[in-house]
Design an enzyme around this catalytic site. Sequence first.
Site, PDB file in Angstrom:
ATOM      1  N   ASN A 186       0.882  -1.169   0.000  1.00 39.39           N
ATOM      2  CA  ASN A 186       0.000   0.000   0.000  1.00 39.39           C
ATOM      3  C   ASN A 186       0.917   1.215   0.000  1.00 39.39           C
ATOM      4  O   ASN A 186       1.502   1.549   1.026  1.00 39.39           O
ATOM      5  CB  ASN A 186      -0.883  -0.037   1.255  1.00 39.39           C
ATOM      6  CG  ASN A 186      -1.696   1.239   1.425  1.00 39.39           C
ATOM      7  OD1 ASN A 186      -1.796   2.054   0.504  1.00 39.39           O
ATOM      8  ND2 ASN A 186      -2.272   1.411   2.608  1.00 39.39           N
ATOM      9  N   LYS A 246       0.161   4.260  -0.319  1.00 39.80           N
ATOM     10  CA  LYS A 246      -0.441   5.478   0.264  1.00 39.80           C
ATOM     11  C   LYS A 246      -0.143   6.667  -0.658  1.00 39.80           C
ATOM     12  O   LYS A 246      -0.086   6.488  -1.863  1.00 39.80           O
ATOM     13  CB  LYS A 246       0.059   5.685   1.703  1.00 39.80           C
ATOM     14  CG  LYS A 246      -0.078   4.392   2.520  1.00 39.80           C
ATOM     15  CD  LYS A 246       0.129   4.577   3.975  1.00 39.80           C
ATOM     16  CE  LYS A 246      -0.029   3.225   4.668  1.00 39.80           C
ATOM     17  NZ  LYS A 246       0.065   3.313   6.111  1.00 39.80           N
ATOM     18  N   HIS A 276      -9.381   1.391   4.534  1.00 35.71           N
ATOM     19  CA  HIS A 276      -8.120   1.545   5.270  1.00 35.71           C
ATOM     20  C   HIS A 276      -8.335   2.483   6.461  1.00 35.71           C
ATOM     21  O   HIS A 276      -9.109   3.437   6.373  1.00 35.71           O
ATOM     22  CB  HIS A 276      -7.041   2.087   4.338  1.00 35.71           C
ATOM     23  CG  HIS A 276      -5.692   2.045   4.969  1.00 35.71           C
ATOM     24  ND1 HIS A 276      -5.260   3.024   5.827  1.00 35.71           N
ATOM     25  CD2 HIS A 276      -4.708   1.114   4.913  1.00 35.71           C
ATOM     26  CE1 HIS A 276      -4.051   2.696   6.260  1.00 35.71           C
ATOM     27  NE2 HIS A 276      -3.685   1.546   5.719  1.00 35.71           N
ATOM     28  N   GLU A 282      -6.676   4.829   7.582  1.00 31.78           N
ATOM     29  CA  GLU A 282      -6.435   6.257   7.300  1.00 31.78           C
ATOM     30  C   GLU A 282      -7.648   6.882   6.612  1.00 31.78           C
ATOM     31  O   GLU A 282      -7.948   8.056   6.807  1.00 31.78           O
ATOM     32  CB  GLU A 282      -5.160   6.413   6.457  1.00 31.78           C
ATOM     33  CG  GLU A 282      -3.918   6.180   7.313  1.00 31.78           C
ATOM     34  CD  GLU A 282      -2.742   5.568   6.583  1.00 31.78           C
ATOM     35  OE1 GLU A 282      -2.705   5.622   5.340  1.00 31.78           O
ATOM     36  OE2 GLU A 282      -1.855   5.020   7.273  1.00 31.78           O
ATOM     37  N   GLU A 325      -5.765  -4.973  10.354  1.00 39.12           N
ATOM     38  CA  GLU A 325      -4.742  -3.954  10.590  1.00 39.12           C
ATOM     39  C   GLU A 325      -5.038  -3.207  11.888  1.00 39.12           C
ATOM     40  O   GLU A 325      -5.818  -2.248  11.895  1.00 39.12           O
ATOM     41  CB  GLU A 325      -4.711  -2.955   9.432  1.00 39.12           C
ATOM     42  CG  GLU A 325      -4.359  -3.572   8.097  1.00 39.12           C
ATOM     43  CD  GLU A 325      -3.691  -2.555   7.182  1.00 39.12           C
ATOM     44  OE1 GLU A 325      -2.563  -2.805   6.764  1.00 39.12           O
ATOM     45  OE2 GLU A 325      -4.285  -1.504   6.920  1.00 39.12           O
ATOM     46  N   GLY A 379       2.181   2.222  10.630  1.00 38.99           N
ATOM     47  CA  GLY A 379       3.116   3.334  10.476  1.00 38.99           C
ATOM     48  C   GLY A 379       3.804   3.741  11.772  1.00 38.99           C
ATOM     49  O   GLY A 379       4.458   4.777  11.836  1.00 38.99           O
ATOM     50  N   SER A 420       3.123  -2.236  10.195  1.00 45.40           N
ATOM     51  CA  SER A 420       4.577  -2.318  10.397  1.00 45.40           C
ATOM     52  C   SER A 420       5.154  -3.702  10.096  1.00 45.40           C
ATOM     53  O   SER A 420       6.113  -4.127  10.730  1.00 45.40           O
ATOM     54  CB  SER A 420       4.961  -1.852  11.808  1.00 45.40           C
ATOM     55  OG  SER A 420       4.519  -0.522  12.016  1.00 45.40           O
TER      56      SER A 420
HETATM   57  P1  PGA Z   1       2.703   0.190   7.547  1.00 45.46           P
HETATM   58  O1  PGA Z   1       1.284   0.406   6.867  1.00 45.46           O
HETATM   59  O2  PGA Z   1       3.253  -1.096   7.000  1.00 45.46           O
HETATM   60  O3  PGA Z   1       3.524   1.370   7.118  1.00 45.46           O
HETATM   61  O4  PGA Z   1       2.484   0.132   9.013  1.00 45.46           O
HETATM   62  C1  PGA Z   1       0.407  -0.672   6.688  1.00 45.46           C
HETATM   63  C2  PGA Z   1      -0.885  -0.187   6.097  1.00 45.46           C
HETATM   64  O5  PGA Z   1      -1.271   0.941   6.400  1.00 45.46           O
HETATM   65  O6  PGA Z   1      -1.535  -0.885   5.307  1.00 45.46           O
END
Ligand code: PGA
Length: 255
Positions: free
Chosen positions: A13, A15, A99, A101, A171, A177, A217
């Site tokens: 992803n 982003k 997601h 976010e 998630e 993140g 992460s």
């Molecule tokens: P990250 O993001 O691996 O940077 O924690 C995962 C995601 O948001 O799908």
Amino acid sequence: MNKATRKTVIAGNWKMNMTPSAAAKLISELAPKVAGKNECDIVLCVPFVDIDAAIKAAEGTNIKIGAQNVHFKESGAYTGEISAAMLCEVGVEYVIIGHSERRQYFGETDETVNLRTKAALAAGLKVILCLGELLEARQSGITEEIVSMQTKLDLAGLTKEDLKNVIIAYEPVWAIGTGLTATPEQADEACGVIRNVVENLYDKETAEALTIQYGGSMNDANAKELLAKVNVDGGLIGGASLKSDAFAAIVDAAQ
Ligand code: PGA
């Protein structure tokens, strides 16, 4: 549990990262590193404007291209939104929906996640449906309730047949993140909760066939342990998908 019969999917992803030229460069670096790694499906979910460049760069490779969101209406006065038919026409196969976010910053709710999922499936897209608990929920001991409720609401009205084109990405929001990763046990437990809910909503066969990813992460150092868990059938990877070496190493961990 029959992990062996489920498809492992390693999805990046990106982003809001990478311009079209950067996308093409990263994919051409990544492609030789993951060539022939066919024990998992490899997907990159890229910004809308990168889709064309990404699809061209991925042509003839085992990398599939996805988008990061889709609107639930077919067309109309929805400034800034992208429809499922638009994604299909440019050759997108997968789309991330829900997601954290999007939920956190753009007002996405379980209801809109459900609507978007239905629209995407109706257009023939495969959906990577994201859900997971906030830190406060984990600390209050209500992870199972939250994850179960999200699964029920997000899948409401979908048929068994629909579920064949759905991947769920568990998630935990506190792990995205942040560099904090769920332990393999925490990831396995929550993915198992989701699988149980799906079994109760549909049947055992549907639940056993469902690919459930972990995201938050995941990186080249922790992927192997996470992916070894019986209920974890892949990963949704943010930060580590922006570097070809790290992402290729996660694909390796899934072999
Ligand atoms: P990250 O993001 O691996 O940077 O924690 C995962 C995601 O948001 O799908």
